[in-house]
Design a protein around this motif. Sequence first.
Motif, PDB file in Angstrom:
ATOM      1  N   LEU A 199       0.837  -1.204   0.000  1.00 35.33           N
ATOM      2  CA  LEU A 199       0.000   0.000   0.000  1.00 35.33           C
ATOM      3  C   LEU A 199       0.874   1.257   0.000  1.00 35.33           C
ATOM      4  O   LEU A 199       0.542   2.265  -0.627  1.00 35.33           O
ATOM      5  N   TRP A 200       1.979   1.178   0.732  1.00 32.96           N
ATOM      6  CA  TRP A 200       2.894   2.333   0.746  1.00 32.96           C
ATOM      7  C   TRP A 200       3.504   2.551  -0.645  1.00 32.96           C
ATOM      8  O   TRP A 200       3.615   3.681  -1.125  1.00 32.96           O
ATOM      9  N   LYS A 201       3.861   1.437  -1.291  1.00 37.54           N
ATOM     10  CA  LYS A 201       4.412   1.519  -2.650  1.00 37.54           C
ATOM     11  C   LYS A 201       3.396   2.142  -3.610  1.00 37.54           C
ATOM     12  O   LYS A 201       3.738   2.934  -4.487  1.00 37.54           O
ATOM     13  N   LEU A 202       2.156   1.770  -3.421  1.00 37.89           N
ATOM     14  CA  LEU A 202       1.087   2.325  -4.250  1.00 37.89           C
ATOM     15  C   LEU A 202       1.026   3.849  -4.061  1.00 37.89           C
ATOM     16  O   LEU A 202       0.927   4.615  -5.021  1.00 37.89           O
ATOM     17  N   ALA A 203       1.140   4.273  -2.806  1.00 32.40           N
ATOM     18  CA  ALA A 203       1.148   5.712  -2.516  1.00 32.40           C
ATOM     19  C   ALA A 203       2.336   6.391  -3.202  1.00 32.40           C
ATOM     20  O   ALA A 203       2.209   7.473  -3.775  1.00 32.40           O
ATOM     21  N   THR A 252      -5.344  11.620  -1.565  1.00 31.87           N
ATOM     22  CA  THR A 252      -5.398  10.194  -1.900  1.00 31.87           C
ATOM     23  C   THR A 252      -4.106   9.495  -1.476  1.00 31.87           C
ATOM     24  O   THR A 252      -4.137   8.411  -0.881  1.00 31.87           O
ATOM     25  N   ILE A 253      -2.991  10.143  -1.765  1.00 33.26           N
ATOM     26  CA  ILE A 253      -1.687   9.584  -1.383  1.00 33.26           C
ATOM     27  C   ILE A 253      -1.619   9.434   0.143  1.00 33.26           C
ATOM     28  O   ILE A 253      -1.243   8.378   0.666  1.00 33.26           O
ATOM     29  N   GLN A 254      -2.027  10.485   0.851  1.00 34.39           N
ATOM     30  CA  GLN A 254      -2.006  10.438   2.322  1.00 34.39           C
ATOM     31  C   GLN A 254      -2.894   9.326   2.856  1.00 34.39           C
ATOM     32  O   GLN A 254      -2.587   8.691   3.868  1.00 34.39           O
ATOM     33  N   ALA A 283     -12.781   7.391  -3.861  1.00 30.64           N
ATOM     34  CA  ALA A 283     -12.473   5.977  -4.087  1.00 30.64           C
ATOM     35  C   ALA A 283     -11.416   5.526  -3.080  1.00 30.64           C
ATOM     36  O   ALA A 283     -11.523   4.455  -2.475  1.00 30.64           O
ATOM     37  N   SER A 284     -10.404   6.376  -2.849  1.00 32.77           N
ATOM     38  CA  SER A 284      -9.324   5.981  -1.930  1.00 32.77           C
ATOM     39  C   SER A 284      -9.828   5.844  -0.496  1.00 32.77           C
ATOM     40  O   SER A 284      -9.316   5.040   0.269  1.00 32.77           O
ATOM     41  N   TRP A 285     -10.845   6.632  -0.135  1.00 26.96           N
ATOM     42  CA  TRP A 285     -11.397   6.530   1.219  1.00 26.96           C
ATOM     43  C   TRP A 285     -11.981   5.142   1.476  1.00 26.96           C
ATOM     44  O   TRP A 285     -12.151   4.736   2.613  1.00 26.96           O
ATOM     45  N   LYS A 286     -12.346   4.440   0.395  1.00 27.04           N
ATOM     46  CA  LYS A 286     -12.915   3.101   0.523  1.00 27.04           C
ATOM     47  C   LYS A 286     -11.870   2.021   0.228  1.00 27.04           C
ATOM     48  O   LYS A 286     -11.712   1.062   0.969  1.00 27.04           O
ATOM     49  N   VAL A 287     -11.148   2.223  -0.880  1.00 32.78           N
ATOM     50  CA  VAL A 287     -10.207   1.194  -1.326  1.00 32.78           C
ATOM     51  C   VAL A 287      -9.061   1.018  -0.308  1.00 32.78           C
ATOM     52  O   VAL A 287      -8.704  -0.117   0.033  1.00 32.78           O
ATOM     53  N   ALA A 288      -8.514   2.119   0.212  1.00 27.36           N
ATOM     54  CA  ALA A 288      -7.341   2.006   1.092  1.00 27.36           C
ATOM     55  C   ALA A 288      -7.646   1.226   2.385  1.00 27.36           C
ATOM     56  O   ALA A 288      -6.939   0.263   2.699  1.00 27.36           O
ATOM     57  N   GLY A 320     -21.889  15.159  11.667  1.00 28.36           N
ATOM     58  CA  GLY A 320     -20.757  14.258  11.857  1.00 28.36           C
ATOM     59  C   GLY A 320     -19.421  14.972  11.955  1.00 28.36           C
ATOM     60  O   GLY A 320     -18.454  14.425  12.489  1.00 28.36           O
ATOM     61  N   THR A 321     -19.333  16.162  11.404  1.00 28.89           N
ATOM     62  CA  THR A 321     -18.107  16.962  11.504  1.00 28.89           C
ATOM     63  C   THR A 321     -18.497  18.385  11.873  1.00 28.89           C
ATOM     64  O   THR A 321     -19.451  18.930  11.308  1.00 28.89           O
ATOM     65  N   VAL A 322     -17.786  18.979  12.834  1.00 28.76           N
ATOM     66  CA  VAL A 322     -17.991  20.403  13.141  1.00 28.76           C
ATOM     67  C   VAL A 322     -16.638  21.102  13.063  1.00 28.76           C
ATOM     68  O   VAL A 322     -15.655  20.653  13.656  1.00 28.76           O
ATOM     69  N   TRP A 323     -16.598  22.165  12.297  1.00 29.16           N
ATOM     70  CA  TRP A 323     -15.390  22.982  12.222  1.00 29.16           C
ATOM     71  C   TRP A 323     -15.606  24.252  13.041  1.00 29.16           C
ATOM     72  O   TRP A 323     -16.674  24.884  12.946  1.00 29.16           O
ATOM     73  N   ILE A 324     -14.615  24.648  13.844  1.00 34.87           N
ATOM     74  CA  ILE A 324     -14.705  25.880  14.626  1.00 34.87           C
ATOM     75  C   ILE A 324     -13.690  26.878  14.072  1.00 34.87           C
ATOM     76  O   ILE A 324     -12.487  26.600  14.040  1.00 34.87           O
ATOM     77  N   ASN A 325     -14.204  28.001  13.609  1.00 35.60           N
ATOM     78  CA  ASN A 325     -13.375  29.054  13.009  1.00 35.60           C
ATOM     79  C   ASN A 325     -12.527  28.551  11.847  1.00 35.60           C
ATOM     80  O   ASN A 325     -11.400  29.022  11.629  1.00 35.60           O
ATOM     81  N   THR A 326     -13.047  27.595  11.107  1.00 38.24           N
ATOM     82  CA  THR A 326     -12.395  27.108   9.893  1.00 38.24           C
ATOM     83  C   THR A 326     -13.440  26.330   9.101  1.00 38.24           C
ATOM     84  O   THR A 326     -14.568  26.179   9.559  1.00 38.24           O
ATOM     85  N   TYR A 327     -13.053  25.871   7.895  1.00 37.77           N
ATOM     86  CA  TYR A 327     -13.979  25.061   7.102  1.00 37.77           C
ATOM     87  C   TYR A 327     -13.189  24.099   6.222  1.00 37.77           C
ATOM     88  O   TYR A 327     -12.042  24.374   5.871  1.00 37.77           O
ATOM     89  N   ASN A 328     -13.817  22.973   5.872  1.00 32.49           N
ATOM     90  CA  ASN A 328     -13.248  22.070   4.868  1.00 32.49           C
ATOM     91  C   ASN A 328     -11.899  21.476   5.237  1.00 32.49           C
ATOM     92  O   ASN A 328     -11.057  21.291   4.356  1.00 32.49           O
ATOM     93  N   LEU A 329     -11.669  21.186   6.497  1.00 30.86           N
ATOM     94  CA  LEU A 329     -10.431  20.485   6.829  1.00 30.86           C
ATOM     95  C   LEU A 329     -10.703  18.986   6.922  1.00 30.86           C
ATOM     96  O   LEU A 329     -11.713  18.564   7.466  1.00 30.86           O
ATOM     97  N   TYR A 330      -9.766  18.240   6.360  1.00 31.93           N
ATOM     98  CA  TYR A 330      -9.867  16.784   6.367  1.00 31.93           C
ATOM     99  C   TYR A 330      -8.507  16.196   6.683  1.00 31.93           C
ATOM    100  O   TYR A 330      -7.478  16.799   6.378  1.00 31.93           O
ATOM    101  N   ASP A 331      -8.514  15.015   7.252  1.00 32.22           N
ATOM    102  CA  ASP A 331      -7.271  14.290   7.466  1.00 32.22           C
ATOM    103  C   ASP A 331      -7.631  12.809   7.490  1.00 32.22           C
ATOM    104  O   ASP A 331      -8.666  12.445   8.046  1.00 32.22           O
ATOM    105  N   PRO A 332      -6.781  11.964   6.891  1.00 34.58           N
ATOM    106  CA  PRO A 332      -7.115  10.535   6.879  1.00 34.58           C
ATOM    107  C   PRO A 332      -7.301   9.961   8.284  1.00 34.58           C
ATOM    108  O   PRO A 332      -7.954   8.928   8.440  1.00 34.58           O
TER     109      PRO A 332
END
Length: 492
Positions: A84-88, A120-122, A171-176, A445-457
């Motif tokens: 999986l790391w090689k794929l990344a 996707t890489i992350q 797709a990566s959120w599911k496949v990985a 399901g997600t609440v952002w405080i003083n920001t928007y659209n942050l994601y992390d795997p």
Amino acid sequence: MTEATLTRSVPEILAPGRLFIGGEWVDAASGETFEVIDPARAEVLTEVAEAGVEDVDRAVRAARDAFEGGEWREMSPRARGRLLWKLAERLEERKDEIARVETLNNGKPLFESGIDVAMTIQTFEYYAGWTTKIEGETIPVSVPFQFNYTLREPIGVVGAIVPWNFPLNLASWKVAPALAAGCTVVLKPATETPLTALLLADVAAEVGLPPGVLNVVPGRGSTAGEAVVAHPGVDKIAFTGSTEVGQRIATVAARTVKRVSLELGGKSPNIVFADAELPSAAKGALAGIFYGKGEVCAAGSRLLVESSAHEQLVGMVAEGADRLKVGDPFEKGTRIGAIVSKRQMESVLGYIEKGVEEGARVVAGGGRADIGPGYFVQPTVFDDVTSEMTIAREEIFGPVLATLTFEDVDDAIEQANDTMYGLAAAVWTSDVKKAHYVASRLKAGTVWINTYNLYDPASPFGGYKQSGYGRELGGQALDQYTQLKSVWVNLR
Ligand code: NAP
Ligand code: MG
């Protein structure tokens, strides 16, 4: 080739695109293909083989054989993680090409596709680290002289069905996580955007993922998609898309008692209190709705502003919207690309008309952006929206913001939660107590405080209410792709 023709051409592997089944590129059994469109130019980009029921059956069998057969199942967690790391790493090497194809196919600005590929890489890197950490437990049972433990086993063959807004990333959120857990996958991309899913298959083949572990079957939702959901050889469905299709999927999947996770739509509130840093809040409101052309499940499509700050904030947002450059997604400086399809553009324009009809006031944009034949819509801001208007209730999935007013904290919370959805929300305030209090009261399901659209795997993502169930990303996602076995051992 000139720079311009190179930008507009697809890699050879996609001309035409084929199905990826059992480690091989194959035509559809029917020989059918469908056209893939560049929405920024309203031109055909390439053709792709169209999977039907027979092809899906072949893909599921390949995935089943790969799951039950030796190689994948017996691969050590360490070796699976390294793969999986090689794929990344290979995605990293090909990131410019993949981002270019994503922009060609989806119409989003190139810098946004760059972010998608980076995410996707992350995601693959993150789940590469999980393969060696999927553990069972020992249970202190009260039955004398018995030892009880759990095994966490891969669930089997996963059907992943994804939409067109973040074709590769979702797709990566599911496949990985599925691959990390030891599952095998049949991936059905959206009809509008099959190309980067096929590039993912190409990368998987390059790094030596065993045949059948990842299969990709572009095709229509009503045929190929439904065949994946109905197939008795599929153990679990991971879906992102509309609430309507999610309901259908849950119904069809119930016939074979498949596990299902659904990540559906949203009408996410972006709540701005008068004590917020208003310029930051205005920027956040713009990013919240106009990133990804508003074709984002977590888009901040309802801006709720405290009455005393309303005029000032809406002024800043409207001005900001007017300044966002709409146009060629390959051009530097473009912030709003093309809407993914003609059908989607017409649907968005229909909502704008409806907003006007129902009495809301356009303060920015308000129609199609006249840029050649491509599918462009002006970033549009409505003021004087009330909670019963269609544009305050339905997911538009385009660059259209509905602005509402509230009087106090309780009113803000009540209006924010007055929706069938519950995917995300944001709160803007300088008051720490208020920020956390409101966050605790929001049904999202997600609440952002003083920001928007942050994601992390590493951070789980998913919906409350009709925004779906199950969580993607984080360690939690692995629960979706594994099942527990309880083992009893008699010690005497
Ligand atoms: P959609 O129809 O829900 O599509 C999502 C995926 O499901 C696509 O791959 C689709 O294939 C497939 N599908 C459709 N019908 C199916 C069925 N009966 N069985 C199995 N799979 C099926 O979404 P859309 O039509 O592309 O967009 C419509 C609206 O959905 C948007 O305007 C937006 O409101 C919402 N949406 C939400 C998200 C999100 O991230 N939550 C993403 C995209 C869209 P086809 O491509 O062939 O339809
Ligand atoms: Mg669709």
